[in-house]
Design a protein around this motif. Sequence first.
Motif, PDB file in Angstrom:
ATOM      1  N   PRO A   1       0.839  -1.205   0.000  1.00 51.76           N
ATOM      2  CA  PRO A   1       0.000   0.000   0.000  1.00 51.76           C
ATOM      3  C   PRO A   1       0.869   1.248   0.000  1.00 51.76           C
ATOM      4  O   PRO A   1       2.039   1.197   0.378  1.00 51.76           O
ATOM      5  CB  PRO A   1      -0.775  -0.117   1.312  1.00 51.76           C
ATOM      6  CG  PRO A   1       0.152  -0.866   2.220  1.00 51.76           C
ATOM      7  CD  PRO A   1       0.942  -1.807   1.341  1.00 51.76           C
ATOM      8  N   MET A   2       0.290   2.348  -0.430  1.00 52.45           N
ATOM      9  CA  MET A   2       0.964   3.627  -0.250  1.00 52.45           C
ATOM     10  C   MET A   2       0.817   4.038   1.216  1.00 52.45           C
ATOM     11  O   MET A   2      -0.081   3.577   1.905  1.00 52.45           O
ATOM     12  CB  MET A   2       0.322   4.689  -1.151  1.00 52.45           C
ATOM     13  CG  MET A   2       0.535   4.395  -2.636  1.00 52.45           C
ATOM     14  SD  MET A   2      -0.235   5.643  -3.714  1.00 52.45           S
ATOM     15  CE  MET A   2      -1.912   5.020  -3.829  1.00 52.45           C
ATOM     16  N   ILE A   3       1.766   4.870   1.671  1.00 57.56           N
ATOM     17  CA  ILE A   3       1.696   5.349   3.047  1.00 57.56           C
ATOM     18  C   ILE A   3       1.422   6.853   3.016  1.00 57.56           C
ATOM     19  O   ILE A   3       2.156   7.609   2.382  1.00 57.56           O
ATOM     20  CB  ILE A   3       3.019   5.082   3.796  1.00 57.56           C
ATOM     21  CG1 ILE A   3       3.389   3.579   3.752  1.00 57.56           C
ATOM     22  CG2 ILE A   3       2.922   5.568   5.240  1.00 57.56           C
ATOM     23  CD1 ILE A   3       2.524   2.657   4.552  1.00 57.56           C
ATOM     24  N   ASP A   4       0.378   7.267   3.691  1.00 56.15           N
ATOM     25  CA  ASP A   4       0.043   8.686   3.740  1.00 56.15           C
ATOM     26  C   ASP A   4       1.049   9.407   4.633  1.00 56.15           C
ATOM     27  O   ASP A   4       1.176   9.078   5.816  1.00 56.15           O
ATOM     28  CB  ASP A   4      -1.373   8.848   4.282  1.00 56.15           C
ATOM     29  CG  ASP A   4      -1.724  10.301   4.513  1.00 56.15           C
ATOM     30  OD1 ASP A   4      -1.369  11.139   3.675  1.00 56.15           O
ATOM     31  OD2 ASP A   4      -2.356  10.597   5.546  1.00 56.15           O
TER      32      ASP A   4
ATOM     33  N   THR B   1      -2.701   3.158   2.778  1.00 54.92           N
ATOM     34  CA  THR B   1      -3.892   3.381   1.957  1.00 54.92           C
ATOM     35  C   THR B   1      -3.960   2.308   0.867  1.00 54.92           C
ATOM     36  O   THR B   1      -3.826   1.137   1.181  1.00 54.92           O
ATOM     37  CB  THR B   1      -3.888   4.811   1.373  1.00 54.92           C
ATOM     38  OG1 THR B   1      -2.757   4.931   0.501  1.00 54.92           O
ATOM     39  CG2 THR B   1      -3.801   5.855   2.476  1.00 54.92           C
ATOM     40  N   GLY B   2      -4.167   2.738  -0.379  1.00 54.13           N
ATOM     41  CA  GLY B   2      -4.342   1.763  -1.468  1.00 54.13           C
ATOM     42  C   GLY B   2      -3.061   1.501  -2.242  1.00 54.13           C
ATOM     43  O   GLY B   2      -1.989   2.000  -1.904  1.00 54.13           O
TER      44      GLY B   2
ATOM     45  N   GLY C   1     -11.416   5.661   5.623  1.00 53.61           N
ATOM     46  CA  GLY C   1     -12.149   6.342   4.552  1.00 53.61           C
ATOM     47  C   GLY C   1     -11.270   6.866   3.443  1.00 53.61           C
ATOM     48  O   GLY C   1     -11.717   7.625   2.584  1.00 53.61           O
ATOM     49  N   MET C   2      -9.990   6.485   3.453  1.00 57.80           N
ATOM     50  CA  MET C   2      -9.079   6.913   2.389  1.00 57.80           C
ATOM     51  C   MET C   2      -9.102   5.883   1.267  1.00 57.80           C
ATOM     52  O   MET C   2      -8.966   4.687   1.526  1.00 57.80           O
ATOM     53  CB  MET C   2      -7.647   7.028   2.922  1.00 57.80           C
ATOM     54  CG  MET C   2      -7.510   8.003   4.071  1.00 57.80           C
ATOM     55  SD  MET C   2      -6.022   7.611   5.028  1.00 57.80           S
ATOM     56  CE  MET C   2      -5.975   9.007   6.179  1.00 57.80           C
ATOM     57  N   GLY C   3      -9.246   6.376   0.041  1.00 57.66           N
ATOM     58  CA  GLY C   3      -9.341   5.433  -1.065  1.00 57.66           C
ATOM     59  C   GLY C   3      -8.602   5.885  -2.300  1.00 57.66           C
ATOM     60  O   GLY C   3      -8.123   7.023  -2.384  1.00 57.66           O
ATOM     61  N   ILE C   4      -8.513   4.971  -3.234  1.00 56.02           N
ATOM     62  CA  ILE C   4      -7.916   5.312  -4.522  1.00 56.02           C
ATOM     63  C   ILE C   4      -8.994   5.243  -5.594  1.00 56.02           C
ATOM     64  O   ILE C   4     -10.044   4.617  -5.400  1.00 56.02           O
ATOM     65  CB  ILE C   4      -6.747   4.362  -4.889  1.00 56.02           C
ATOM     66  CG1 ILE C   4      -7.242   2.898  -4.912  1.00 56.02           C
ATOM     67  CG2 ILE C   4      -5.595   4.535  -3.925  1.00 56.02           C
ATOM     68  CD1 ILE C   4      -6.222   1.928  -5.454  1.00 56.02           C
ATOM     69  N   GLU C   5      -8.722   5.878  -6.741  1.00 60.84           N
ATOM     70  CA  GLU C   5      -9.659   5.771  -7.852  1.00 60.84           C
ATOM     71  C   GLU C   5      -9.431   4.447  -8.562  1.00 60.84           C
ATOM     72  O   GLU C   5      -8.309   4.104  -8.916  1.00 60.84           O
ATOM     73  CB  GLU C   5      -9.497   6.962  -8.801  1.00 60.84           C
ATOM     74  CG  GLU C   5     -10.367   8.120  -8.337  1.00 60.84           C
ATOM     75  CD  GLU C   5      -9.936   9.462  -8.900  1.00 60.84           C
ATOM     76  OE1 GLU C   5      -9.081   9.485  -9.800  1.00 60.84           O
ATOM     77  OE2 GLU C   5     -10.444  10.488  -8.411  1.00 60.84           O
TER      78      GLU C   5
END
Lengths: 491, 491
Positions: free
Chosen positions: A133-136, A143-144, A172-176
């Motif tokens: 996943p990516m890290i915010d 995240t995604g 609630g964090m998402g990717i397109e």
Amino acid sequence: MTYDKAPIFESLLIHLNKAPVSFHVPGHKMENMLDARANEFFKEIRQVDMTELPGLDDLHAPNGAIKKAQELAAKCFGAEETYFLVGGSTAGNLAAVTAICDRGDILIVQRNVHKSIIHGLMLAGAKVIFLPPMIDPETGLATGVMSDHVKEALKKYPQAKALILCNPNYYGMGIELERIANEVHTHDIPLIVDEAHGAHYGFHPDIPASALRSGADLVIQSTHKMLTALTMGAMLHVQGRLIDRKLLAQRLSMLQSSSPSYPILASLDLARRDIHTNGYHLLSEGLKAVEHFTDLMDEVEGFQIIAGKWSASTAYQTKDRFKVLVKDGTGTLTGYRILEELSSLGCFAEMADPIHVLLVFSLASKKQEAEKLAAAFRQISDNFALNKKELKLCITNTYRIEAVPVLFSPISFDLSLVGFTKDHVITVPLHLAVNCRSAEMIIPYPPGIPVLYPGETISQDMMKYLQKLANMGAKFQGAQDQALAQISVLK
Amino acid sequence: MTYDKAPIFESLLIHLNKAPVSFHVPGHKMENMLDARANEFFKEIRQVDMTELPGLDDLHAPNGAIKKAQELAAKCFGAEETYFLVGGSTAGNLAAVTAICDRGDILIVQRNVHKSIIHGLMLAGAKVIFLPPMIDPETGLATGVMSDHVKEALKKYPQAKALILCNPNYYGMGIELERIANEVHTHDIPLIVDEAHGAHYGFHPDIPASALRSGADLVIQSTHKMLTALTMGAMLHVQGRLIDRKLLAQRLSMLQSSSPSYPILASLDLARRDIHTNGYHLLSEGLKAVEHFTDLMDEVEGFQIIAGKWSASTAYQTKDRFKVLVKDGTGTLTGYRILEELSSLGCFAEMADPIHVLLVFSLASKKQEAEKLAAAFRQISDNFALNKKELKLCITNTYRIEAVPVLFSPISFDLSLVGFTKDHVITVPLHLAVNCRSAEMIIPYPPGIPVLYPGETISQDMMKYLQKLANMGAKFQGAQDQALAQISVLK
């Protein structure tokens, strides 16, 4: 059939109108309980706690009320076919994974999926290519996946049977998903999305689009989480030709109770009706409560709302406004402590991590509740004199998960991964487990993301990360030592 | 901790006393629904439809209210350890099978177990030695296994990992387990008993002893079926050293929702309290209703109560008095038709087969209900002038299952048994399927006993038996053609 029908619930009412006498299960026979207090809570629900009687259909072979209710749900959520779940998204995830692959098949899977996907991989005996996943950077939260990683994995493993993502994450964090869905479909395999946290997606312009709309082939949603079903009420949606629906129905029938709960089924039906007939209005009202809260929090010193203005981070492109993440910007209180303080003031949060507390609003949230919550934060700010402390702007989350390396080599999953006999396993203090292979799955809960899989080597970083979480009071669901002072490793 | 406590339910009341505001799932936030009628049934239960909040414990890592409630249940039911189930006995059966064997291990299993045991065998990848059930000559119904067969199988397969039985059967017919338990224990392997229909066993002198009391090591009970829990509420009990409890807990955590329903958990707690504090009296009252019904039926012409005086057949040694099996002794009405006629008179039976209708009483049944039921039978007898027809005493059940041969050769179970691709399978009319290998599991439902397993050869007798059931309107849960005009077989 119009949207304001609720076929399952209505079939129960029709049955009750017959003044039925029960010579069937359940054993409570709708009768009163011994105790007045218990009666108060269970009397009414027992009236609709029924079994597969004539007219009430059968979840495992629907051809009446349940079929109609599922068809309405398919229309509502934009699927070709919808299956009601009484075992939560867990049941849907287990069924999806075991339906899309045979033993030894390769699946491409987002690493930070819900543990139920991992359990599905074990049941299926899948070989897994994990995508990191990516890290915010603002929160340190996973995240995604990156679409480049998807592309790379598909290229390297053209024999893969599906891509499995979890979107949005718990926060609630998402990717397109659209580009990813297109990419996956060029390889003629399905995109499976665990959208447990997004049952309300697609019903309001200020809420992200749904995974189905973005092209996913199979989507699992926890209708109880963000809509109005009873807990364990969930749905599995399918579209397109890439999913074997017969096999899927078989897996669902295998993994769910042969005595499914009618109250849960009826609540799915009613939750669908709520959103189908009145979704925009209900969500708007809920969003007003969120906005009211964030406005009020501008006046409360010390606390910071993450992505308060819903600005997109580099690590996520969509954000659910109903999930509000708050931290103490002065670094005085951990997320766990904030949750505790809020509880003592009658406000119950969803979860905490070392830094943040997560507040879950929904279409049922009210402005007065937002006010009570803001008042609680004000009180905590006062109690700990946060206004007198220095704000550490853009604080770095010192407990963040380091970016997981891109491995791209298959990990074999199997039921035996948690079936190690005592001869193969030794329990050691956590700090001595570095470079050992874990004999258990380690899942800090919430949010239920497995950070160690059985058979996986425990790195120094991971050991330190786990130690920090344990010291701060996180729970390790299913771990042999829930405080994680010790861990089981392979000899 | 005294027996009249209900720790889970009480923890929910304590939470409600805090006048809590919810910023957590479920999304309904305990608020009213849109519709007054729905509200009537769901308002109160939503108050206790909670999530894992502080004080409410965690089913998957219990150390508070749920732990206490499970300990009380263990005391009540005579176990060393009890696990509450929210996914019905299905979840318990799946977890038990996947906890006791690895892929390829041999298990000895009663053939007519509930399909969830078979699903467990598929998930586990077990090799199965099936023991044939005895057939009750009076009814043609399959009951339990013969202890001689157990002995023989254990001798032939000393490497077997467990014996799995289902006792009593759906009709309340059971065998005495003590000798079998002793036999199994001389081989140092556990006896697993699916006692889904016997949660009330052992609490009254007129009710059979429980499997735990008879020495079983792991027992699964549907608390919702014969006691007072909500549907899907069940329990798994363990005693002795032959079960790996850690692995079992892992399997339960794997196969059940990560958001278990608190209403179901609390109802298990309350059901245990009912039987723990007042079991003898409650069961006595229920049994009075049964007796009243059978007395009244003496006056109703045409109908016969099977084992009305609870005389033991050669095929079963124990009988649950709460299960009353009735047939039309004149042969005019099928069991299905009797069920239908009863329904039209407001009396809803549990199930029917071609001959019988099964009426399930419980500790919650009342004398007035027995009267209403007897009156309904009288009415049906009048409507069809059964008094003018000849009673065929000791009627032979022409649809009985022929005694299943003792095969004693292992059948390999695997998830792929229901994952045949279209290339391997052809759908044929049922009458052309003789000598083909079935590609699907065929389960006439109720009572959910699989009579054909995937991969199993379809005999002439079985085809005819299935045809008869189909013609009489039985449902074939999970079959691709639910009317079973067609069946999928391997090419």
